[in-house]
Scaffold this active site. Structure first.
Site, PDB file in Angstrom:
ATOM      1  N   ALA A  48     119.617   4.493  36.058  1.00 15.15           N
ATOM      2  CA  ALA A  48     119.369   4.898  34.676  1.00 15.15           C
ATOM      3  C   ALA A  48     120.487   5.604  34.365  1.00 15.15           C
ATOM      4  O   ALA A  48     120.943   6.783  34.874  1.00 15.15           O
ATOM      5  CB  ALA A  48     118.278   5.593  34.554  1.00 15.15           C
ATOM      6  N   GLU A 134     119.655  18.219  50.401  1.00 14.45           N
ATOM      7  CA  GLU A 134     120.704  18.506  51.191  1.00 14.45           C
ATOM      8  C   GLU A 134     122.062  18.795  50.217  1.00 14.45           C
ATOM      9  O   GLU A 134     122.944  19.545  50.424  1.00 14.45           O
ATOM     10  CB  GLU A 134     121.320  17.249  52.160  1.00 14.45           C
ATOM     11  CG  GLU A 134     122.454  17.826  53.220  1.00 14.45           C
ATOM     12  CD  GLU A 134     121.794  18.916  54.089  1.00 14.45           C
ATOM     13  OE1 GLU A 134     121.053  18.908  54.927  1.00 14.45           O
ATOM     14  OE2 GLU A 134     122.660  20.044  53.898  1.00 14.45           O
ATOM     15  N   GLY A 139     127.638  20.928  49.076  1.00 17.08           N
ATOM     16  CA  GLY A 139     127.926  19.473  48.996  1.00 17.08           C
ATOM     17  C   GLY A 139     127.809  18.733  50.266  1.00 17.08           C
ATOM     18  O   GLY A 139     126.801  18.515  50.816  1.00 17.08           O
ATOM     19  N   GLY A 192     141.472  20.871  36.775  1.00 16.95           N
ATOM     20  CA  GLY A 192     140.181  20.119  37.035  1.00 16.95           C
ATOM     21  C   GLY A 192     139.544  20.885  38.260  1.00 16.95           C
ATOM     22  O   GLY A 192     138.376  20.256  38.555  1.00 16.95           O
ATOM     23  N   GLU A 195     135.157  23.907  35.547  1.00 18.37           N
ATOM     24  CA  GLU A 195     134.750  23.076  34.319  1.00 18.37           C
ATOM     25  C   GLU A 195     135.404  23.749  32.921  1.00 18.37           C
ATOM     26  O   GLU A 195     135.611  25.029  33.064  1.00 18.37           O
ATOM     27  CB  GLU A 195     133.194  23.389  34.275  1.00 18.37           C
ATOM     28  CG  GLU A 195     132.599  22.864  35.518  1.00 18.37           C
ATOM     29  CD  GLU A 195     131.974  21.468  35.510  1.00 18.37           C
ATOM     30  OE1 GLU A 195     132.183  20.704  34.506  1.00 18.37           O
ATOM     31  OE2 GLU A 195     131.708  20.946  36.808  1.00 18.37           O
ATOM     32  N   LYS A 210     122.333  28.674  45.116  1.00 20.32           N
ATOM     33  CA  LYS A 210     122.574  28.015  46.321  1.00 20.32           C
ATOM     34  C   LYS A 210     121.849  29.189  47.503  1.00 20.32           C
ATOM     35  O   LYS A 210     121.205  28.892  48.398  1.00 20.32           O
ATOM     36  CB  LYS A 210     123.912  27.604  46.828  1.00 20.32           C
ATOM     37  CG  LYS A 210     124.217  26.518  45.848  1.00 20.32           C
ATOM     38  CD  LYS A 210     125.637  26.301  45.759  1.00 20.32           C
ATOM     39  CE  LYS A 210     126.201  25.115  44.986  1.00 20.32           C
ATOM     40  NZ  LYS A 210     127.682  25.104  45.040  1.00 20.32           N
ATOM     41  N   GLY A 307     132.433  17.349  45.017  1.00 20.44           N
ATOM     42  CA  GLY A 307     133.204  15.983  44.965  1.00 20.44           C
ATOM     43  C   GLY A 307     132.405  14.821  45.009  1.00 20.44           C
ATOM     44  O   GLY A 307     131.207  14.934  45.916  1.00 20.44           O
TER      45      GLY A 307
HETATM   46  N1  HSE Z   1     130.432  24.050  40.834  1.00 21.25           N
HETATM   47  C1  HSE Z   1     130.215  23.704  42.391  1.00 21.25           C
HETATM   48  C2  HSE Z   1     131.498  24.606  42.792  1.00 21.25           C
HETATM   49  C3  HSE Z   1     130.048  22.488  43.038  1.00 21.25           C
HETATM   50  O1  HSE Z   1     132.292  25.146  42.334  1.00 21.25           O
HETATM   51  O2  HSE Z   1     131.285  24.712  44.084  1.00 21.25           O
HETATM   52  C4  HSE Z   1     128.955  21.734  42.895  1.00 21.25           C
HETATM   53  O3  HSE Z   1     127.812  22.679  43.393  1.00 21.25           O
END
Ligand code: HSE
Length: 443
Positions: A48, A134, A139, A192, A195, A210, A307
């Site tokens: 979706a 996880e 990541g 990049g 954000e 986190k 990533g």
């Molecule tokens: N925005 C996060 C970072 C990545 O810069 O580590 C995703 O958790």
């Protein structure tokens, strides 16, 4: 039952952006290897995404593409819903609806779980389904797996991690090039690495989400983001990065969860870390997490924290876990938060003033007799012991009447330091707001 007789696990993806397309690619590329590990196939049967054209470009004819996420949840053939939408809004409703429909859920959504985890894990328990996450922390690094399973023998003492790549990239650039935060942020956005709206990253919120999840798994406490201390890197200056370096430290944005007798410290803030520690040398957008357990000692986990395929690696690992356990009784599964739900700890999250740490202070002072004595006197009055003092001529001051005093302290409470800071700031010879940073030896 032989492997051949088990039907594939059918997955519905909600959102096929960066991580979703990575998940599709990794599952397809490694499908045979994954089937041999999971004991059955794992198929993305439905996707979706509001952008159905883009979704079709990614999955071709391999999966049904719809715009309405609820069509995935309503499909009785879907076993697992993978939520990759992010945020607290629609993602929360969809995760709860998927659980209510009896679907297992995989999510990379740390914000959602850090804030609403208690409700979500309780709903999953009631329905006997798995919520796996996880990909929500660091990541591609399997830190949830390590804490929940590999280190399960240990009483964890503390966890400290570089768990936001954007800010680690910015801090590395600030140190390398001697540039200020605003300049590097613009460059990071251009490349990049940050954000367009980097607020959650640079203000420490993402890392605190986190750290909240890590604290729950490390200590068997509920997720309590509302009690976390959250501080980002926006006020850091190149000057303090330079002075820290001269004293043998690097400044990193750390998410820290530490067990004390009275409770748990849960905090995210820029932190001086001795340069000789491995974690101080984690540069650029990389992540690393240190875990100190009473049996194992210190362990460190390092890798890509974001990533497409690194995060997909974590999503697919969760899918394999579910594929292996889908027919097992819920009681036979690893608990979502590592500890059995009826055996959670009541240890509170400590208020900031009770947190114990050491400090870096920078004071712009009048360069005359007795100034240092007054300052050290105030620290002594609060029972704060000094570890090191250096004096440096302030860069931007041409005449010799002002100077920077940099003081490192031994461990003390935040409350004691706040009182000392107020007294020092009131001295007429202290000429600018005092810079206060926390320091962790991580020994
Ligand atoms: N925005 C996060 C970072 C990545 O810069 O580590 C995703 O958790």
């Amino acid at each position: 039952m032989s492997q051949e007789q088990l039907r594939p696990v059918r997955v519905g993806l909600l959102g096929i952006g960066t991580v979703g397309s990575g998940t599709f690619t990794v599952l397809k590329r490694n499908q045979e290897e994954i089937r041999r590990r999971a004991g059955r196939g794992i198929e993305i049967a439905m996707v979706a995404d509001l952008n159905t054209e883009r979704a079709k470009e990614v999955v071709g004819d391999a999966a049904q593409v719809v715009a309405d996420a609820r069509a995935v949840i309503a499909n009785p053939d879907i076993d697992v819903v993978v939520e990759l939408i992010g945020g607290y809004g629609i993602a929360k409703a969809l995760v709860l609806e998927a659980i209510a429909a009896g679907k297992h859920v995989v999510t990379a959504n740390k914000a959602l779980l850090a804030v609403h985890g208690t409700e979500i894990f309780a709903a999953a328990r009631d329905k006997g389904v798995i919520v796996a996450f996880e990909a929500a922390v660091a990541g591609g690094i399997p830190i949830i797996k390590a804490l929940r399973e590999g280190l399960t023998a240990n009483q964890v003492q503390w966890v400290a991690g570089i768990i936001n790549g954007t800010t680690n990239f910015i801090l590395s650039e600030m140190r390398d090039k001697g540039l200020d935060f605003d300049v590097v942020l613009k460059e990071a956005q251009r490349l990049g690495y940050a954000e367009a709206d980097p607020t959650f990253d640079i203000e420490g919120v993402d890392a605190a989400h986190k750290a909240t999840l890590l604290s729950a798994i490390a200590f068997g406490i509920p997720v309590q983001f509302d009690k976390a201390h959250v501080e980002g890197i926006t006020k850091l200056s190149a000057t303090d990065i330079k002075y820290a370096e001269q004293l043998g430290y690097r400044i990193k944005l750390l998410g820290i969860a530490r067990r004390r007798d009275a409770g748990i410290e849960l905090r995210t803030h820029p932190t001086l870390v001795p340069m000789k520690r491995l974690i101080a040398n984690v540069e650029g957008a990389m992540n690393a997490v240190l875990v100190q357990g009473d049996a194992v000692g210190t362990t460190m986990y390092y890798g890509k924290g974001a990533g497409s395929e690194p995060t997909a690696s974590a999503v697919v690992a969760d899918l394999v876990d579910i594929a292996r356990l889908i027919d097992a009784a819920p009681a036979a599964r690893v608990p979502s938060l590592a500890f059995q739900p009826d055996a959670m700890s009541a240890l509170p999250i400590l208020p900031l003033e009770q947190v114990v740490t050491s400090f870096y202070l920078r004071l712009r002072v009048a360069d005359k007799a007795g100034v240092l004595a007054k300052i050290t006197g105030i620290l002594a009055d609060q029972g704060i012991s000094i570890d090191a003092v250096i004096q440096r001529e302030a860069d931007e001051v041409s005449e010799g009447s002002q100077t920077d005093l940099i003081i490192l302290t031994h461990d003390t409470t935040e409350g004691g330091m706040s009182q000392a800071l107020a007294a020092m700031q009131a001295l007429p010879t202290v000429l600018a707001p005092i810079v206060r940073l926390r320091k962790e030896e991580l020994a």
